[in-house]
Design a protein around this motif. Structure first.
Motif, mmCIF file in Angstrom:
data_model
loop_
_atom_site.group_PDB
_atom_site.id
_atom_site.type_symbol
_atom_site.label_atom_id
_atom_site.label_comp_id
_atom_site.label_asym_id
_atom_site.label_seq_id
_atom_site.Cartn_x
_atom_site.Cartn_y
_atom_site.Cartn_z
ATOM 1 N N LEU A 1 0.824 -1.210 0.000
ATOM 2 C CA LEU A 1 0.000 0.000 0.000
ATOM 3 C C LEU A 1 0.859 1.262 0.000
ATOM 4 C CD1 LEU A 1 -2.817 -1.080 2.480
ATOM 5 C CD2 LEU A 1 -2.922 -0.971 -0.016
ATOM 6 N N ASP A 2 2.001 1.203 0.701
ATOM 7 C CA ASP A 2 2.932 2.342 0.676
ATOM 8 C C ASP A 2 3.429 2.600 -0.748
ATOM 9 O OD1 ASP A 2 2.800 2.992 3.339
ATOM 10 O OD2 ASP A 2 4.616 1.938 3.920
ATOM 11 N N ILE A 3 3.795 1.524 -1.437
ATOM 12 C CA ILE A 3 4.287 1.662 -2.810
ATOM 13 C C ILE A 3 3.197 2.253 -3.700
ATOM 14 C CG2 ILE A 3 5.003 0.379 -4.864
ATOM 15 C CD1 ILE A 3 6.445 -1.590 -3.004
ATOM 16 N N LEU A 4 1.982 1.745 -3.557
ATOM 17 C CA LEU A 4 0.882 2.212 -4.402
ATOM 18 C C LEU A 4 0.582 3.687 -4.148
ATOM 19 C CD1 LEU A 4 -0.898 0.925 -6.552
ATOM 20 C CD2 LEU A 4 -2.588 0.430 -4.774
ATOM 21 N N ARG A 5 0.548 4.071 -2.869
ATOM 22 C CA ARG A 5 0.286 5.480 -2.537
ATOM 23 C C ARG A 5 1.413 6.379 -3.032
ATOM 24 N NH1 ARG A 5 0.430 5.006 2.423
ATOM 25 N NH2 ARG A 5 2.509 5.859 2.751
ATOM 26 N N ASN A 6 2.659 5.964 -2.789
ATOM 27 C CA ASN A 6 3.795 6.767 -3.231
ATOM 28 C C ASN A 6 3.850 6.878 -4.751
ATOM 29 O OD1 ASN A 6 4.800 7.382 -0.686
ATOM 30 N ND2 ASN A 6 6.082 5.553 -0.581
ATOM 31 N N ALA A 7 3.475 5.811 -5.456
ATOM 32 C CA ALA A 7 3.450 5.861 -6.923
ATOM 33 C C ALA A 7 2.454 6.912 -7.400
ATOM 34 C CB ALA A 7 3.100 4.494 -7.495
ATOM 35 N N LYS B 1 1.472 12.389 -9.529
ATOM 36 C CA LYS B 1 0.881 13.725 -9.345
ATOM 37 C C LYS B 1 1.955 14.801 -9.434
ATOM 38 C CE LYS B 1 -2.039 16.229 -6.035
ATOM 39 N NZ LYS B 1 -2.734 16.122 -4.720
ATOM 40 N N GLU B 2 3.108 14.550 -8.799
ATOM 41 C CA GLU B 2 4.210 15.523 -8.855
ATOM 42 C C GLU B 2 4.717 15.704 -10.285
ATOM 43 O OE1 GLU B 2 7.171 14.117 -6.154
ATOM 44 O OE2 GLU B 2 5.872 14.307 -4.394
ATOM 45 N N ASP B 3 4.636 14.635 -11.084
ATOM 46 C CA ASP B 3 5.099 14.697 -12.482
ATOM 47 C C ASP B 3 4.061 15.310 -13.419
ATOM 48 O OD1 ASP B 3 7.401 13.470 -11.705
ATOM 49 O OD2 ASP B 3 6.878 11.481 -12.466
ATOM 50 N N ASP B 4 2.893 15.693 -12.862
ATOM 51 C CA ASP B 4 1.774 16.164 -13.693
ATOM 52 C C ASP B 4 1.383 15.127 -14.732
ATOM 53 O OD1 ASP B 4 1.452 18.635 -12.427
ATOM 54 O OD2 ASP B 4 3.029 19.559 -13.640
ATOM 55 N N SER B 5 1.534 13.852 -14.347
ATOM 56 C CA SER B 5 1.163 12.773 -15.252
ATOM 57 C C SER B 5 -0.336 12.515 -15.159
ATOM 58 C CB SER B 5 1.939 11.504 -14.877
ATOM 59 O OG SER B 5 1.535 10.411 -15.656
ATOM 60 N N ASP B 6 -0.906 12.034 -16.242
ATOM 61 C CA ASP B 6 -2.336 11.715 -16.233
ATOM 62 C C ASP B 6 -2.591 10.267 -15.840
ATOM 63 O OD1 ASP B 6 -1.331 10.464 -18.433
ATOM 64 O OD2 ASP B 6 -2.745 11.327 -19.881
ATOM 65 N N ALA B 7 -1.526 9.524 -15.532
ATOM 66 C CA ALA B 7 -1.681 8.122 -15.149
ATOM 67 C C ALA B 7 -0.524 7.704 -14.247
ATOM 68 C CB ALA B 7 -1.735 7.232 -16.389
ATOM 69 N N VAL B 8 -0.763 6.666 -13.452
ATOM 70 C CA VAL B 8 0.283 6.047 -12.634
ATOM 71 C C VAL B 8 0.846 4.888 -13.431
ATOM 72 C CG1 VAL B 8 0.848 5.003 -10.426
ATOM 73 C CG2 VAL B 8 -1.038 6.643 -10.574
ATOM 74 N N ARG B 9 2.166 4.929 -13.684
ATOM 75 C CA ARG B 9 2.777 3.946 -14.572
ATOM 76 C C ARG B 9 3.882 3.161 -13.864
ATOM 77 N NH1 ARG B 9 2.011 8.607 -17.800
ATOM 78 N NH2 ARG B 9 0.435 8.260 -19.430
ATOM 79 N N GLU B 10 4.451 2.206 -14.617
ATOM 80 C CA GLU B 10 5.463 1.314 -14.055
ATOM 81 C C GLU B 10 6.645 2.071 -13.454
ATOM 82 O OE1 GLU B 10 8.701 -1.955 -15.677
ATOM 83 O OE2 GLU B 10 6.775 -1.766 -16.721
ATOM 84 N N ASP B 11 7.122 3.122 -14.129
ATOM 85 C CA ASP B 11 8.277 3.849 -13.609
ATOM 86 C C ASP B 11 7.964 4.528 -12.285
ATOM 87 O OD1 ASP B 11 6.575 5.515 -15.230
ATOM 88 O OD2 ASP B 11 8.072 7.111 -15.067
ATOM 89 N N HIS B 12 6.716 4.950 -12.100
ATOM 90 C CA HIS B 12 6.323 5.533 -10.812
ATOM 91 C C HIS B 12 6.388 4.475 -9.707
ATOM 92 C CE1 HIS B 12 3.945 8.403 -13.529
ATOM 93 N NE2 HIS B 12 4.940 9.111 -13.011
ATOM 94 N N VAL B 13 5.985 3.250 -10.034
ATOM 95 C CA VAL B 13 6.014 2.166 -9.041
ATOM 96 C C VAL B 13 7.455 1.844 -8.650
ATOM 97 C CG1 VAL B 13 5.430 -0.250 -8.596
ATOM 98 C CG2 VAL B 13 3.847 1.199 -9.871
ATOM 99 N N ARG B 14 8.343 1.786 -9.628
ATOM 100 C CA ARG B 14 9.743 1.460 -9.325
ATOM 101 C C ARG B 14 10.377 2.534 -8.448
ATOM 102 N NH1 ARG B 14 11.356 -2.911 -11.950
ATOM 103 N NH2 ARG B 14 10.165 -3.600 -13.783
ATOM 104 N N ASN B 15 10.096 3.787 -8.758
ATOM 105 C CA ASN B 15 10.630 4.870 -7.926
ATOM 106 C C ASN B 15 9.963 4.887 -6.554
ATOM 107 O OD1 ASN B 15 12.351 5.751 -9.962
ATOM 108 N ND2 ASN B 15 10.834 7.155 -10.819
ATOM 109 N N ALA B 16 8.681 4.523 -6.524
ATOM 110 C CA ALA B 16 7.935 4.523 -5.255
ATOM 111 C C ALA B 16 8.447 3.448 -4.313
ATOM 112 C CB ALA B 16 6.454 4.311 -5.526
ATOM 113 N N ARG B 17 8.930 2.344 -4.883
ATOM 114 C CA ARG B 17 9.451 1.272 -4.031
ATOM 115 C C ARG B 17 10.620 1.778 -3.191
ATOM 116 N NH1 ARG B 17 12.756 -4.143 -5.908
ATOM 117 N NH2 ARG B 17 12.549 -5.281 -3.946
ATOM 118 N N GLN B 18 11.543 2.466 -3.826
ATOM 119 C CA GLN B 18 12.687 2.987 -3.067
ATOM 120 C C GLN B 18 12.243 4.056 -2.077
ATOM 121 O OE1 GLN B 18 15.846 5.229 -5.089
ATOM 122 N NE2 GLN B 18 17.335 4.041 -3.923
#
Length: 409
Positions: A264-270, A275-292
């Motif tokens: 859940l932490d990873i999903l929320r952080n992703a 949102k910070e990237d002004d992206s219109d979607a949550v994508r794989e790269d957001h998940v990888r960065n969110a894990r760290q």
């Protein structure tokens, strides 16, 4: 509103969140409806049966709950006791519950104060519970008076109970009725620990007074983690999550012994990164960065109340691990690195013995690991070997984020 009265922040306040629809669903403190609690049906039933007598004013069974971090122990305990309180209310039973985080309230006195303040209704009891100034026995007396005055039954959740300094509070709470401290109120204890060996640290008197049941929560598998996140997918706006986000977050969390909290932490952080990237979607790269980011946030939280000297010791261990293929390091090598760090910080170095005390405290808090003492050869004595529980980069990033800690690397 005129332009000169228009704040640049107004557009932010007036806008809708483009990523999250109900972010609270991803908060680990949130207690979801039972249909959102995945893979814990048996544990919910077992715990409900254990405390069932409380519904009609009887004494609930004391229960020890074991399992690794993120296996749903606290969630199930909170959900079941909340449901019990609501059910008892409809039957005119005065059942109340309290949750104690033993990483925050670590001493017997702190636990008793927290319980007394949680259960008290001063306008009814005319009892005050100051934050300091009384003996532990005086706080107990006020707690007993509060419980008998207001409640038929109370259920006390002691989360991470292994972090308590001593076990006297367990004996006092479990024996309160038998010892004549309470006349009418019944007390049940749900003690939660990440360490299955916790029971071994209890003496026979405590074990005898607890007369507990035991439940072990197994880790979630990847399929269960996916289902947990699917059942909270409505935390996001429709269509925001790309198809690979939840499977990837589940795979990462499954690698961490099935940790749903991590998932859940990873999903929320992703979502926050998208949102910070002004992206219109949550994508794989957001998940990888969110894990760290989740790893760093978790480790930062563990360290937030630790003094600079303790952080310096952990930092020393992380530098050794980063520069070597070895995983475990003796105190002598850690101390040599530690002295270089304290010199760069321009603070006094502790003696090696005092630094080892710091390391042992950190091992007790599961911030790092320690092996049993090992021999170094004939005539050379014995030493502890310490190792990291996180990647060295995560440890270093978490420590360096503290403005008080800026080692010159």
């Amino acid at each position: 509103m005129t332009d000169e009265n228009h704040s640049p922040l107004d557009s932010i306040w007036e806008s809708e969140d483009p990523i999250f629809a109900n972010k609270e669903l991803l908060d680990i403190e949130h207690i979801p409806n039972e249909d959102r609690i995945i893979g814990r049906e048996d544990e919910i039933s077992s715990l409900a049966n254990s405390i069932h007598p409380a519904i009609r004013g009887g004494k609930p069974r004391n229960t020890l709950i074991y399992g690794k971090t993120g296996t749903g122990k606290s969630l199930v305990a909170k959900h079941v006791t909340q449901s019990a309180e609501e059910f008892a209310r409809d039957r005119d039973t005065k059942l109340d519950r309290a949750y104690i985080d033993c990483t925050q309230a670590t001493t017997e006195t702190q636990v008793v104060i927290t319980l007394a303040r949680s259960f008290n209704q001063p306008e009814t009891t005319d009892i005050t519970v100051p934050l300091s100034g009384l003996s532990t026995n005086a706080y107990y007396d006020r707690l007993w008076n509060i419980l008998d005055s207001l409640h038929d039954v109370v259920i006390i959740i002691l989360d991470e109970v292994d972090k308590l300094q001593g076990n006297n509070v367990l004996m006092q709470l479990s024996r309160a009725g038998e010892a004549g401290k309470l006349e009418t109120c019944k007390v049940g204890i749900l003690a939660i620990s990440n360490k299955i060996s916790f029971k071994d640290s209890l003496d026979e008197r405590v074990l005898s007074s607890l007369q507990e049941r035991e439940f072990i929560f197994p880790p979630y598998d990847a399929n269960q983690l996916r289902e947990i996140m699917r059942h909270r997918e409505d935390a996001f706006r429709e269509g925001v999550l790309s198809d690979d986000v939840i499977p990837l977050a589940a795979a990462f969390a499954a690698q961490e012994h099935g940790d749903a909290r991590k998932a859940l932490d990873i999903l929320r952080n992703a979502g926050e990164l998208a949102k910070e990237d002004d992206s219109d979607a949550v994508r794989e790269d957001h998940v990888r960065n969110a894990r760290q980011k989740a790893d760093i946030d978790r480790f930062s939280k563990l360290l937030q109340d630790q003094p600079t000297q303790s952080k310096a010791a952990v930092y020393a261990l992380s530098l050794l691990a980063d520069a070597s293929d070895e995983e475990e390091f003796p105190t002598r090598r850690i101390y040599e690195q530690y002295e270089r760090i304290t010199d760069s910080l321009d603070i006094d170095s502790l003696s090696q013995r005092r630094m080892v005390d710091r390391l042992n405290e950190l091992a007790f808090l599961d911030i790092l690991g320690v092996t049993d003492r090992v021999g170094r050869g004939r005539g050379k004595g014995i030493t502890n070997l310490y190792y990291l529980l996180e990647d060295p980069t995560v440890v270093q990033t978490a420590i360096e984020s503290d403005p008080r800690f800026s080692p010159a690397n």
